[in-house]
Design an enzyme around this catalytic site. Structure first.
Site, short mmCIF file in Angstrom:
data_model
loop_
_atom_site.label_atom_id
_atom_site.label_comp_id
_atom_site.label_asym_id
_atom_site.label_seq_id
_atom_site.Cartn_x
_atom_site.Cartn_y
_atom_site.Cartn_z
N GLY C 82 0.70 -1.30 -0.21
CA GLY C 82 0.20 0.13 0.06
C GLY C 82 0.98 1.14 -0.02
O GLY C 82 2.13 1.17 0.56
N THR C 83 0.49 2.26 -0.58
CA THR C 83 1.18 3.49 -0.78
C THR C 83 1.31 4.23 0.56
O THR C 83 2.24 5.11 0.69
CB THR C 83 0.62 4.33 -2.13
OG1 THR C 83 -0.58 4.75 -1.50
CG2 THR C 83 0.72 3.57 -3.31
N ASP C 84 0.38 4.29 1.29
CA ASP C 84 0.21 5.12 2.66
C ASP C 84 1.29 5.06 3.64
O ASP C 84 1.78 5.90 4.12
CB ASP C 84 -1.22 4.94 3.25
CG ASP C 84 -2.34 5.73 2.43
OD1 ASP C 84 -1.91 6.73 2.03
OD2 ASP C 84 -3.42 5.19 2.49
N LYS C 152 4.92 10.39 0.28
CA LYS C 152 3.98 10.49 -0.39
C LYS C 152 3.05 11.76 -0.32
O LYS C 152 3.01 12.30 0.95
CB LYS C 152 2.84 9.29 -0.15
CG LYS C 152 1.48 9.22 -0.99
CD LYS C 152 0.58 8.27 -0.58
CE LYS C 152 -0.57 8.23 -1.43
NZ LYS C 152 -1.62 7.30 -1.01
#
Lengths: 163, 163, 163, 163
Positions: C82-84, C152
């Site tokens: 996941g990017t978070d 991010k």
């Protein structure tokens, strides 16, 4: 014959918002969907100003949808609606006994997600709305249900009659 | 009511063969398509042993399709067919005056290609076949045409009446 | 060279559950994705027993991923995440200074949703992992970032350097 | 670093023409593809005036592609090309010994067809082009090949080295 298609939101029209990381509503995808369907039958598309999940639909929304149907010049109306309260909105319209054919449809999987049933269901609804007698119907799972004899079986994810 | 769906090939069911570098036929995609459609109405799927482009269809093929319709226990039959000679096959079946509802449909863009009308058309056909009176019809572009009053306008890519 | 691909979940692998009406995790889609990619480079796919949203990832998960990398016979490892919290897991692995190339990637839009960046990102990661020097990297938005200089930008939905 | 992406056509960019009933070329799909890839690395997209099947590519086309590479301000160039003569064009560019990184890629299944490898391959190429030393390469099937040691195995549909 001209069809009116009323887009209210529902799973059919949900869109993945990549910043929020969830399914929500943006512009309706119906204009693209209808282009793809290559229809030559005339269609009036009415996109409600606020697309919503049918679990968020309140009586005011249902009254407005009823008013849209009353105002419609077209006798054949397809309403794209969330499946969770499709039956409730159909009941409001059914009780109004309009002299029009009103067919509810929707989707279990959003149009933009792989394996969606949205396009099939819309095609099905656009077909039966041209042939049914005036009344209010739910068209899901390849079947036509009367507004007062339909319910969603949530554990199976399909529509069934009441009995 | 049970539906019979007869898959004959046509653009609807074309598959890209990456070794040959062209669109051809492999296994029918109809089993996947029907699963995706989430039908609860019973369906008998009949996939013809050799899926073909409708331009390659000869009279023998049409006679076999007619025979399938005659043999069908189901009174409601959807035939997935190439658009180029859909009218010709419909004429063979129309002349036979069977006491069944037979609806032809197909696609302008193969099911597996972006922006395909295949799923919409199949939904439309599965809807109208349940409501029409016995006879032979072509269901394309969101319209139902009688078998003896339909033609494909090839320059526009749509079906129209003869007059 | 053989690649190890570790699937941890994240937006990349989210699946729409039509009964619950939300995006969640089911079987990993990576086996299908890798088949589609037509790889001839050998790949060891390791799907974590519980696919999760990276916001739900705790230190124990990160330690297990670190252990997978330590145990890996392959020197080139792609981690789908996941990017978070991709940055947080990259920091745990970066601090361990393994003599391997470890490349994190993921997606802003799930693989199964229209317009997904998942397949592009996986291709990008599978390319750079074969050429980078040992270290830990984040590969997103067509760029390679060092594990200790990446974050991010949530309002823009893209990865940027820290400065 | 800025990337130059040169679109020449090939299977990657083929489009189904529903009136002709076949795969051909229309507008390049690369602008949409690149948007979907969510790149933040700067990209100069050069779409050749006439997109073609690589089997139709003649020496004049190859000389023009060579000229594009010579003229390119960008040192990192991805060329999207049909797979059938990718090797031949790579040889023309390889022999020119430019001081640039030139990576050929393409697809076995068109971008717009289900299960396409196009997006994966483009991601792979956009990754390796940033890391390779100057030279000419073919990036297919998750592997990087040198221009003078690559061939397409047509029966298997994959790229392999010559030996």
């Amino acid at each position: 014959m001209t069809l009116r298609i009323i887009a209210t939101g529902g799973t059919f029209d949900k869109h993945y918002d990549e910043l929020a990381g969830k399914l929500t509503f943006s512009e309706s995808q119906l204009p693209d969907v209808l282009k793809r369907a290559r229809l030559t039958v005339p269609v009036e598309l009415e996109v409600r100003s606020s697309l919503i999940d049918s679990l968020d639909m309140v009586d005011k929304d249902r009254q407005e949808i009823l008013q849209s149907c009353k105002n419609s010049q077209e006798k054949a109306i397809v309403i794209i609606h969330g499946t969770d309260t499709m039956r409730e909105t159909a009941q409001v319209l059914g009780a109004a006994k309009l002299d029009k054919v009103i067919v509810f449809t929707g989707a279990m999987i959003p149009y933009e997600i792989a394996n969606s049933d949205a396009l099939f269901n819309l095609g099905f609804a656009c077909g039966v709305v041209q042939l049914l007698t005036p009344g209010v119907y739910v068209a899901m799972n390849g079947q036509v249900f009367l507004w007062d004899n339909v319910q969603k079986d949530r554990s199976a994810g399909v529509f069934v009659t009441n009995s």
